[in-house]
Design a protein around this motif. Structure first.
Motif, PDB file in Angstrom:
ATOM      1  N   ARG A   1       0.850  -1.190   0.000  1.00  0.00           N
ATOM      2  CA  ARG A   1       0.000   0.000   0.000  1.00  0.00           C
ATOM      3  C   ARG A   1       0.884   1.238   0.000  1.00  0.00           C
ATOM      4  O   ARG A   1       1.753   1.366   0.864  1.00  0.00           O
ATOM      5  CB  ARG A   1      -0.910   0.025   1.221  1.00  0.00           C
ATOM      6  CG  ARG A   1      -2.015  -1.011   1.119  1.00  0.00           C
ATOM      7  CD  ARG A   1      -2.949  -0.921   2.273  1.00  0.00           C
ATOM      8  NE  ARG A   1      -4.030  -1.877   2.134  1.00  0.00           N
ATOM      9  CZ  ARG A   1      -4.836  -2.232   3.123  1.00  0.00           C
ATOM     10  NH1 ARG A   1      -4.674  -1.721   4.315  1.00  0.00           N
ATOM     11  NH2 ARG A   1      -5.795  -3.099   2.917  1.00  0.00           N
ATOM     12  N   GLY A   2       0.627   2.097  -0.951  1.00  0.00           N
ATOM     13  CA  GLY A   2       1.423   3.319  -1.044  1.00  0.00           C
ATOM     14  C   GLY A   2       2.902   3.025  -1.210  1.00  0.00           C
ATOM     15  O   GLY A   2       3.752   3.766  -0.719  1.00  0.00           O
ATOM     16  N   GLY A   3       3.205   1.930  -1.874  1.00  0.00           N
ATOM     17  CA  GLY A   3       4.593   1.588  -2.145  1.00  0.00           C
ATOM     18  C   GLY A   3       5.298   0.840  -1.029  1.00  0.00           C
ATOM     19  O   GLY A   3       6.455   0.455  -1.172  1.00  0.00           O
ATOM     20  N   SER A   4       4.588   0.627   0.089  1.00  0.00           N
ATOM     21  CA  SER A   4       5.212  -0.087   1.218  1.00  0.00           C
ATOM     22  C   SER A   4       4.413  -1.342   1.556  1.00  0.00           C
ATOM     23  O   SER A   4       3.183  -1.350   1.445  1.00  0.00           O
ATOM     24  CB  SER A   4       5.258   0.812   2.459  1.00  0.00           C
ATOM     25  OG  SER A   4       6.020   1.967   2.196  1.00  0.00           O
ATOM     26  N   TRP A   5       5.133  -2.362   2.010  1.00  0.00           N
ATOM     27  CA  TRP A   5       4.468  -3.591   2.428  1.00  0.00           C
ATOM     28  C   TRP A   5       3.973  -3.451   3.863  1.00  0.00           C
ATOM     29  O   TRP A   5       4.685  -2.947   4.727  1.00  0.00           O
ATOM     30  CB  TRP A   5       5.436  -4.778   2.348  1.00  0.00           C
ATOM     31  CG  TRP A   5       5.797  -5.167   0.952  1.00  0.00           C
ATOM     32  CD1 TRP A   5       6.942  -4.850   0.278  1.00  0.00           C
ATOM     33  CD2 TRP A   5       5.003  -5.933   0.039  1.00  0.00           C
ATOM     34  NE1 TRP A   5       6.917  -5.370  -0.991  1.00  0.00           N
ATOM     35  CE2 TRP A   5       5.733  -6.053  -1.164  1.00  0.00           C
ATOM     36  CE3 TRP A   5       3.753  -6.541   0.110  1.00  0.00           C
ATOM     37  CZ2 TRP A   5       5.259  -6.748  -2.276  1.00  0.00           C
ATOM     38  CZ3 TRP A   5       3.273  -7.232  -0.994  1.00  0.00           C
ATOM     39  CH2 TRP A   5       4.022  -7.327  -2.167  1.00  0.00           C
ATOM     40  N   GLN A   6       2.737  -3.931   4.099  1.00  0.00           N
ATOM     41  CA  GLN A   6       2.184  -3.950   5.452  1.00  0.00           C
ATOM     42  C   GLN A   6       1.529  -5.297   5.730  1.00  0.00           C
ATOM     43  O   GLN A   6       0.980  -5.931   4.816  1.00  0.00           O
ATOM     44  CB  GLN A   6       1.125  -2.842   5.621  1.00  0.00           C
ATOM     45  CG  GLN A   6       1.703  -1.438   5.668  1.00  0.00           C
ATOM     46  CD  GLN A   6       0.628  -0.433   6.044  1.00  0.00           C
ATOM     47  OE1 GLN A   6      -0.424  -0.378   5.424  1.00  0.00           O
ATOM     48  NE2 GLN A   6       0.905   0.360   7.074  1.00  0.00           N
ATOM     49  N   LEU A   7       1.566  -5.695   6.987  1.00  0.00           N
ATOM     50  CA  LEU A   7       0.918  -6.945   7.382  1.00  0.00           C
ATOM     51  C   LEU A   7      -0.594  -6.716   7.460  1.00  0.00           C
ATOM     52  O   LEU A   7      -1.065  -5.845   8.189  1.00  0.00           O
ATOM     53  CB  LEU A   7       1.451  -7.413   8.743  1.00  0.00           C
ATOM     54  CG  LEU A   7       0.971  -8.777   9.232  1.00  0.00           C
ATOM     55  CD1 LEU A   7       1.372  -9.897   8.275  1.00  0.00           C
ATOM     56  CD2 LEU A   7       1.509  -9.071  10.631  1.00  0.00           C
ATOM     57  N   LEU A   8      -1.339  -7.495   6.682  1.00  0.00           N
ATOM     58  CA  LEU A   8      -2.786  -7.304   6.584  1.00  0.00           C
ATOM     59  C   LEU A   8      -3.552  -8.351   7.384  1.00  0.00           C
ATOM     60  O   LEU A   8      -4.607  -8.046   7.960  1.00  0.00           O
ATOM     61  CB  LEU A   8      -3.209  -7.398   5.110  1.00  0.00           C
ATOM     62  CG  LEU A   8      -4.689  -7.269   4.800  1.00  0.00           C
ATOM     63  CD1 LEU A   8      -5.188  -5.865   5.144  1.00  0.00           C
ATOM     64  CD2 LEU A   8      -4.965  -7.573   3.330  1.00  0.00           C
ATOM     65  N   ALA A   9      -3.058  -9.582   7.404  1.00  0.00           N
ATOM     66  CA  ALA A   9      -3.783 -10.652   8.097  1.00  0.00           C
ATOM     67  C   ALA A   9      -2.792 -11.674   8.614  1.00  0.00           C
ATOM     68  O   ALA A   9      -1.709 -11.862   8.046  1.00  0.00           O
ATOM     69  CB  ALA A   9      -4.775 -11.317   7.143  1.00  0.00           C
TER      70      ALA A   9
END
Lengths: 138, 128
Positions: free
Chosen positions: A115-123
């Motif tokens: 998201r927005g060029g960055s990886w984030q932990l979603l689940a």
């Protein structure tokens, strides 16, 4: 397989590093790093059979309710699906506390999203493989 | 939300045999300002209730050793001192949750739903 044969090698390497960074942030109760790494709409299903979101988990970290003595993560597979990455592997953890101090051996699945060029932990989902009660201190 | 004046000091008895689940629920509820007493099965819960003032709410697992949730509920409803205490059943047995309770929440438990339900019962006027 080298990077020319594996088109996802760069993403896999990046996510592998993020997996370790996130695990270290949990171990160190580093809420500001977790705030960045966790998506606002993250969902976690824990070994305690509680489904929780980002805010309640951050609150637990900040309040010292999620304080770990040991937290080791070893990804077994990292699968890349364009802007989603699924990692599976095993973890060893041990809480700091008066009770429930057993060592937990678990399997996990994490879903990372870009998201927005960055990886984030979603689940994230964690299942118990084994609980091991530590030897009593002599 | 919990922690405000209406819910502050509410007492909750958590009856759950799974140590991991029990401790996590206790930690969560304490963090939200509730006073929480854990019990590992129905017998332990009844022993606690025999000795102390009744809690404002009971969170009850069904499938437990020594005394399960159905037996506990039967004993509780027979006791006039305890019968009025609201009970939230938390169980994995979605097809066997045939228990008389104020609420039934199926595991895995959505924390938001649990806290909303707990808050609802802790805000109730005390039963005389």
């Amino acid at each position: 397989m080298n990077e020319t044969q594996n088109p996802n090698a760069a993403e896999q390497k990046e996510i592998a590093a993020l997996e370790q960074r996130e695990a270290q942030a949990i171990l160190g109760a580093d809420a500001s790093t977790l705030q960045t790494l966790w998506a606002d709409d993250m969902v976690v299903n824990s070994t305690a059979n509680l489904i929780a979101g980002k805010q309640i988990l951050l609150e637990m970290v900040r309040n010292g309710r999620l304080k770990l003595r040991i937290y080791e993560r070893r990804p077994v597979r990292i699968e890349v699906f364009t802007d989603l990455v699924v990692t599976t592997g095993h973890e060893v953890s041990q809480l700091i506390g008066d009770t429930a101090v057993f060592k937990l051996f678990t399997s996990y699945m994490n879903v990372w999203t870009k998201r927005g060029g960055s990886w984030q932990l979603l689940a994230r989902h964690v299942g118990v493989i084994q609980r091991e009660r530590p030897e009593p201190i002599q | 939300m919990p922690g405000d004046s209406e819910c502050e000091n509410a007492n909750i008895l958590v009856v759950e045999d799974d140590e991991d689940a029990r401790e996590a629920m206790v930690a969560l509820l304490q963090m939200k300002g509730y006073r929480v007493v854990p019990a590992g099965n129905g017998r332990e819960a009844l022993d606690y209730l025999d000795q102390g003032p009744p809690p404002d709410l009971i969170i009850l697992d069904l499938w437990m050793p020594v005394m399960d949730g159905w037996q506990f509920r039967s004993e509780q409803t027979r006791n006039p001192r305890l019968a009025h205490i609201p009970v939230i059943v938390v169980t994995a047995l979605s097809d066997r949750a045939d228990v008389d309770a104020n609420e039934v929440i199926i595991k895995p438990v959505d924390v938001d739903r649990l806290l909303t339900t707990v808050e609802h019962y802790c805000r109730r006027e005390p039963t005389p």
